[in-house]
Write an enzyme that holds these catalytic residues in place. Structure first.
Site, PDB file in Angstrom:
ATOM      1  CG  ASN A 146      -1.686   1.244   1.417  1.00 52.26           C
ATOM      2  OD1 ASN A 146      -1.799   2.048   0.486  1.00 52.26           O
ATOM      3  ND2 ASN A 146      -2.252   1.430   2.611  1.00 52.26           N
ATOM      4  CD1 TRP A 147       3.372   0.880  -2.732  1.00 54.03           C
ATOM      5  CD2 TRP A 147       3.575   1.993  -4.668  1.00 54.03           C
ATOM      6  NE1 TRP A 147       4.085   0.083  -3.601  1.00 54.03           N
ATOM      7  CE2 TRP A 147       4.226   0.739  -4.786  1.00 54.03           C
ATOM      8  CE3 TRP A 147       3.571   2.848  -5.758  1.00 54.03           C
ATOM      9  CZ2 TRP A 147       4.864   0.346  -5.965  1.00 54.03           C
ATOM     10  CZ3 TRP A 147       4.210   2.464  -6.927  1.00 54.03           C
ATOM     11  CH2 TRP A 147       4.853   1.218  -7.021  1.00 54.03           C
ATOM     12  CE  LYS A 148       0.210   3.248   4.703  1.00 51.92           C
ATOM     13  NZ  LYS A 148       0.381   3.299   6.132  1.00 51.92           N
ATOM     14  CG  HIS A 182      -5.280   1.548   5.400  1.00 49.58           C
ATOM     15  ND1 HIS A 182      -4.807   2.525   6.253  1.00 49.58           N
ATOM     16  CD2 HIS A 182      -4.281   0.651   5.249  1.00 49.58           C
ATOM     17  CE1 HIS A 182      -3.563   2.222   6.590  1.00 49.58           C
ATOM     18  NE2 HIS A 182      -3.214   1.097   5.992  1.00 49.58           N
ATOM     19  CD  GLU A 190      -2.463   5.257   6.940  1.00 52.12           C
ATOM     20  OE1 GLU A 190      -2.509   5.365   5.698  1.00 52.12           O
ATOM     21  OE2 GLU A 190      -1.493   4.729   7.534  1.00 52.12           O
ATOM     22  CD  GLU A 221      -3.236  -3.117   7.384  1.00 49.67           C
ATOM     23  OE1 GLU A 221      -2.101  -3.305   6.918  1.00 49.67           O
ATOM     24  OE2 GLU A 221      -3.891  -2.084   7.188  1.00 49.67           O
ATOM     25  N   GLY A 249       2.724   1.528  10.923  1.00 51.85           N
ATOM     26  CA  GLY A 249       3.643   2.661  10.790  1.00 51.85           C
ATOM     27  C   GLY A 249       4.349   3.033  12.080  1.00 51.85           C
ATOM     28  CB  SER A 260       5.670  -2.612  11.893  1.00 53.19           C
ATOM     29  OG  SER A 260       5.227  -1.286  12.162  1.00 53.19           O
ATOM     30  N   GLY A 296       3.040  -1.368   4.367  1.00 58.84           N
ATOM     31  CA  GLY A 296       3.055   0.074   4.148  1.00 58.84           C
ATOM     32  C   GLY A 296       4.468   0.554   3.860  1.00 58.84           C
ATOM     33  N   GLY A 297       5.126   1.090   4.878  1.00 55.00           N
ATOM     34  CA  GLY A 297       6.449   1.710   4.714  1.00 55.00           C
ATOM     35  C   GLY A 297       7.450   0.850   3.964  1.00 55.00           C
TER      36      GLY A 297
HETATM   37  C1  PEP Z   1      -0.374  -0.242   6.376  1.00 51.61           C
HETATM   38  O1  PEP Z   1      -0.432   0.969   6.257  1.00 51.61           O
HETATM   39  O2  PEP Z   1      -1.291  -0.970   5.940  1.00 51.61           O
HETATM   40  C2  PEP Z   1       0.769  -0.799   7.061  1.00 51.61           C
HETATM   41  C3  PEP Z   1       0.726  -2.036   7.462  1.00 51.61           C
HETATM   42  O3  PEP Z   1       1.824   0.069   7.270  1.00 51.61           O
HETATM   43  P1  PEP Z   1       3.254  -0.317   7.867  1.00 51.61           P
HETATM   44  O4  PEP Z   1       3.700  -1.577   7.155  1.00 51.61           O
HETATM   45  O5  PEP Z   1       4.114   0.858   7.538  1.00 51.61           O
HETATM   46  O6  PEP Z   1       3.063  -0.535   9.313  1.00 51.61           O
END
Ligand code: PEP
Length: 250
Positions: free
Chosen positions: A9-11, A94, A96, A166, A172, A212, A233-234
């Site tokens: 997920n590149w946000k 998600h 966010e 999640e 994050g 993470s 994510g990151g």
């Molecule tokens: C996400 O935003 O879905 C996520 C899991 O982010 P991260 O891997 O950065 O925790």
């Protein structure tokens, strides 16, 4: 047989040039694997991403969509606009979107219905907040989220659903659920699906873990029996990390 999936997920990251560059790097590093690789760039880069991945083993997903078929909803994107450019997978719910854009389970249920009407596949995200985990209420929270967001669906609809558990406290933050914590709640999620729709549906559904996931923990997380991949994510933004996470299944 349920599918293993690693989704990035590149946000709100990556210009078009950077999108093309990262996809090309993923192709270059991608092992020969049966794991499905998904990337979710921002809306404006979806067309380009579809163009360069078409038929070559990377799926492009949208990060969101609106529940209406169309109309006066400034700034929003309809399901038909996504399928029209070849995007048939969408991430919904998600954390966010829930936190910053006030998306509720009821709203998400209507987004899911619209996406299914357009024969899209949904990566449906849910998970508890830190306070829920601290109060040992996380099992109940995921049950309510599933009940209110997805349990109105018919059995046949589940062929187009991927779940992404999640925990909000792990997104994050660098905090990860331990493989045991993640397995425990994934097994619980699968048992809720089995109780509602039968063991066959439960056995077929891919349940991804997100929060993470990094190169150094992916293998152990993915080796848990009820974890079928990750929503990243990151670490999906850096080829060194993302390719090592994909290798977590090899
Ligand atoms: C996400 O935003 O879905 C996520 C899991 O982010 P991260 O891997 O950065 O925790």
């Amino acid at each position: 047989m349920r599918k293993n999936i690693v989704a990035g997920n590149w946000k709100m990251h990556k210009t078009q040039k950077e999108t093309v560059a990262l996809i090309e790097e993923i192709f270059a590093k991608k092992p020969n694997t049966t794991t499905e690789i998904i990337v979710a760039p921002t809306f404006v880069n979806l067309s380009k991403a579809v163009e360069i991945t078409n038929g070559k083993g990377i799926t492009v997903a949208a990060q969101n969509m609106h529940q209406a078929e169309g109309g006066a909803f400034t700034g929003e994107i309809a399901a038909s606009m996504l399928t029209d450019i070849g995007v048939t997978t969408v991430i919904l719910g998600h954390s966010e979107r829930r936190a910053y854009f006030h998306e509720t389970d009821a709203l998400l249920a209507s987004k899911v219905d619209t996406a299914l009407k357009h024969e899209m596949r949904i990566i449906s995200c849910f998970g508890e907040e830190l306070k829920d985990r601290q109060q040992n209420n996380h099992f109940n929270i995921v049950e309510y989220q599933l009940r209110d967001g997805l349990f109105h669906l018919e059995k046949k609809d589940w062929a187009n659903i991927v779940l992404a558990y999640e925990p909000v406290w792990a997104i994050g933050t660098g905090e990860t659920a331990s493989p045991e914590q993640a397995q425990e709640i994934h097994a619980h999620i699968r048992s809720l699906i089995a109780a509602k729709y039968g063991q066959e549906v439960a056995d077929e559904i891919s349940i991804l873990y997100g929060g993470s996931v990094k190169p150094d923990n992916a293998k152990e997380i993915f080796s848990q029996p009820d974890i079928d991949g990750g929503l990243i994510g990151g670490a999906a933004l850096k080829i060194e990390d993302f390719s090592k996470i994909i290798e977590g299944f090899n």
